[in-house]
Design a protein around this motif. Sequence first.
Motif, PDB file in Angstrom:
ATOM      1  N   PHE A  38      52.295 -42.360  -1.516  1.00 30.86           N
ATOM      2  CA  PHE A  38      52.834 -41.917  -0.241  1.00 30.86           C
ATOM      3  C   PHE A  38      54.095 -42.706   0.105  1.00 30.86           C
ATOM      4  O   PHE A  38      54.347 -43.791  -0.432  1.00 30.86           O
ATOM      5  CB  PHE A  38      51.790 -42.064   0.878  1.00 30.86           C
ATOM      6  N   ILE A  39      54.879 -42.132   0.990  1.00 30.50           N
ATOM      7  CA  ILE A  39      56.086 -42.787   1.494  1.00 30.50           C
ATOM      8  C   ILE A  39      55.682 -43.897   2.456  1.00 30.50           C
ATOM      9  O   ILE A  39      54.821 -43.708   3.317  1.00 30.50           O
ATOM     10  CB  ILE A  39      56.999 -41.775   2.216  1.00 30.50           C
ATOM     11  N   THR A  40      56.302 -45.080   2.316  1.00 28.26           N
ATOM     12  CA  THR A  40      56.067 -46.160   3.284  1.00 28.26           C
ATOM     13  C   THR A  40      57.171 -46.186   4.341  1.00 28.26           C
ATOM     14  O   THR A  40      56.898 -46.339   5.526  1.00 28.26           O
ATOM     15  CB  THR A  40      55.966 -47.522   2.577  1.00 28.26           C
ATOM     16  N   SER A  41      58.412 -46.021   3.916  1.00 31.67           N
ATOM     17  CA  SER A  41      59.550 -45.932   4.838  1.00 31.67           C
ATOM     18  C   SER A  41      60.569 -44.962   4.266  1.00 31.67           C
ATOM     19  O   SER A  41      60.749 -44.899   3.046  1.00 31.67           O
ATOM     20  CB  SER A  41      60.233 -47.293   5.032  1.00 31.67           C
ATOM     21  N   GLY A  42      61.248 -44.234   5.130  1.00 33.99           N
ATOM     22  CA  GLY A  42      62.295 -43.326   4.687  1.00 33.99           C
ATOM     23  C   GLY A  42      63.285 -43.078   5.799  1.00 33.99           C
ATOM     24  O   GLY A  42      62.908 -43.042   6.974  1.00 33.99           O
ATOM     25  N   SER A  43      64.544 -42.918   5.435  1.00 34.41           N
ATOM     26  CA  SER A  43      65.577 -42.761   6.455  1.00 34.41           C
ATOM     27  C   SER A  43      66.887 -42.339   5.803  1.00 34.41           C
ATOM     28  O   SER A  43      67.075 -42.458   4.589  1.00 34.41           O
ATOM     29  CB  SER A  43      65.790 -44.091   7.185  1.00 34.41           C
ATOM     30  N   PHE A  44      67.803 -41.878   6.637  1.00 36.48           N
ATOM     31  CA  PHE A  44      69.197 -41.770   6.226  1.00 36.48           C
ATOM     32  C   PHE A  44      69.757 -43.179   6.194  1.00 36.48           C
ATOM     33  O   PHE A  44      69.552 -43.964   7.123  1.00 36.48           O
ATOM     34  CB  PHE A  44      69.978 -40.906   7.210  1.00 36.48           C
ATOM     35  N   SER A  45      70.440 -43.543   5.112  1.00 36.27           N
ATOM     36  CA  SER A  45      71.057 -44.860   4.989  1.00 36.27           C
ATOM     37  C   SER A  45      72.513 -44.793   5.439  1.00 36.27           C
ATOM     38  O   SER A  45      73.345 -44.194   4.764  1.00 36.27           O
ATOM     39  CB  SER A  45      71.005 -45.340   3.539  1.00 36.27           C
TER      40      SER A  45
END
Length: 384
Positions: A312-319
Amino acid sequence: MNELKRTPLYEEHLVAKAKLIDFGGWEMPVQYAGVIDEHHTVRTKAGLFDVSHMGEIDVRGEEALAFVQMLITNDVSKLEDGKILYSPMCYPNGGIVDDLLVYRYNSQHFFIVVNASNADKDYAWITEQAKRFNVIAENLSEQYAQLALQGPLAETVLQRITNYNLSQIKYYSFAHGEIDGVSCLISRTGYTGEDGFEIYVAPEYGRQLWRKILEIGANDGVKPIGLGARDTLRFEARLPLYGNELGAEITPLEAGLGIFVKLDKADFIGKEVLLAQKEQGIPRKLVGLEMIDRGIARSHYPLQKDGQEIGFITSGSFSPTLNKNIALGLIRADLDILGEILDVMIRGKAVKAKIIPSLFYKCDKQGGHSAKESGAMSEKISAK
């Protein structure tokens, strides 16, 4: 419904027209001018954060060193006076209670800084473990306001209003000095991947220092920064967040924090399980991901490979720095292959992502004496 707690700087956030949110029971600023603008301010100039919601726990006594050594996974016996140590703190099953900073005054006095959302839980855990030692653990969280000045201009700006030579404070060290005439604990630490300082001061002086730092840094572009940019900054630098990369069901070895787990030291809580996991093979690993298809991978979105869930994803974002969508994912260790294509399940739809090195950003500016060092911790964390 419980009333949200407020830091001593709450009124300053209102003046600055911050957007406020509930963050772990605290009413905190998520942004002022906007997350992307604030992110770039810290990367290129310097930004000022209110982190007064963090928890501070004081440990004193004849057995303070032995107690802290048993409490955490890192080796505090090698820590010198005036230095700071990063470490996970584990349950007996190897899961993470929290990650924290240990400040050493001497062998009988340590100052522990814990995450805001875990402060009460951590204090309860620490006091329970302390019963076996000749130590006293005291929760001092309400006795401090905490400010963080982060970015390549942090030392230049802060030096204007302090009597202490900040160049003498090495990375992960601390000292006591006056800022704008106010006695403070000053540490060269932070959570952004940039050089900078964290300042601990009595709550009644928090607003004074906040105003003064913004005033003397105005011509250099220093601005207040909210939790939104704090998250994108720490994420790019591969610094873990409790509840995302860290948790009670994730071991520090799985989270890529093995360098902070000293399995060769004397017994500590969780050692037996972590040693077995190391010997048998770590089942899961954190990996960096770059989105190939359009979409942002949010925390806890499932990850699949060939239709089977593998993590699973732990963190995700536009950088904002890289100008692309990136993420961290906890996956089966055997699938940790650079270039491997995985599916992020976004609202039931498979969105392609590629495994890439997880240290997305490393500070390489040469402005301050330790600016280069400030990427050291995130680089260690990303090492396999």
